[in-house]
Enzyme design. Sequence first.
Site, mmCIF file in Angstrom:
data_model
loop_
_atom_site.group_PDB
_atom_site.id
_atom_site.type_symbol
_atom_site.label_atom_id
_atom_site.label_comp_id
_atom_site.label_asym_id
_atom_site.label_seq_id
_atom_site.Cartn_x
_atom_site.Cartn_y
_atom_site.Cartn_z
ATOM 1 C CB ALA A 183 -1.797 7.495 -3.834
ATOM 2 N N GLY A 237 0.829 -1.208 0.000
ATOM 3 C CA GLY A 237 0.000 0.000 0.000
ATOM 4 C C GLY A 237 0.855 1.245 0.000
ATOM 5 C CG ASN A 238 -0.242 4.656 -1.576
ATOM 6 O OD1 ASN A 238 -0.919 5.530 -1.052
ATOM 7 N ND2 ASN A 238 -0.658 3.963 -2.623
ATOM 8 N NE ARG A 239 5.165 6.679 4.658
ATOM 9 C CZ ARG A 239 5.336 5.931 5.747
ATOM 10 N NH1 ARG A 239 4.372 5.840 6.633
ATOM 11 N NH2 ARG A 239 6.465 5.280 5.936
#
Length: 216
Positions: free
Chosen positions: A90, A21-23
């Site tokens: 994102a 995943g990402n932030r």
Amino acid sequence: MHVLLTAGPTYEPIDPVRFLGNRSTGKMGYALAEAFVAQGANVTLISGPSQLPDPASARIRTVRVETAAEMFAEAAKVAEAADVWVFAAAVADYRPVQVVTDKIKKSGETLTLELVKNVDIAATLGQCKRAEQFAVGFALETTNELAHAQDKLHRKNFDLIVLNSLRDVGAGFGHDTNKVTVLDAAGQIVNFELQSKADVARGLVSLILARRAPTA
Ligand code: CTP
Ligand code: CA
């Protein structure tokens, strides 16, 4: 006016308990949804995993997804009927080649995951964009910011691209404030002050409404 809006991160499963995943928190995308509604639009908010609650407005239909593939499938359903596309998500660029059904057990000192490229939602839909439709992308760059953003705008057939600043304190992932620069296809640049994401969203929505082809 109907707005298609992608927001938040995507999670790409590795095994039953892990993901890539990402932030991204979704804050900017959710603020944009509210700002569009304040201008009388209806929004389909296609959101990756975000802690934020579904926006309360009856004019916002929130569709929750996990992966880039799911986000693409949902976006493709509404893209043709939407007047404005905003790609604030994102999206994970890659996903594990295979999702194993059993939890990966700890074994060797190193572990290699093979990844495969995800569909580019914005670029794929951009190929079918009609003249009266308006597309807005986001970019976060750390080097040659303007040149990379300009390149993405052309590659993905955006009308505007919003460049996020990571350099300024209080801007970017997880923060409540954001500092952005907007570029158009003609190379014109609009700089926004560091301000709350709600204010950035309101400013972006007025810019989008002012720039988009008058059809409605
Ligand atoms: N985007 C998308 N689908 C993807 C990747 C990106 O729709 N699979 C959209 C994002 O929502 C954003 C824009 O494309 O509006 C630019 O995303 P970015 O990650 O900056 O572009 P990439 O083409 O993935 O380039 P890179 O990550 O290498 O900078
Ligand atoms: Ca990317």
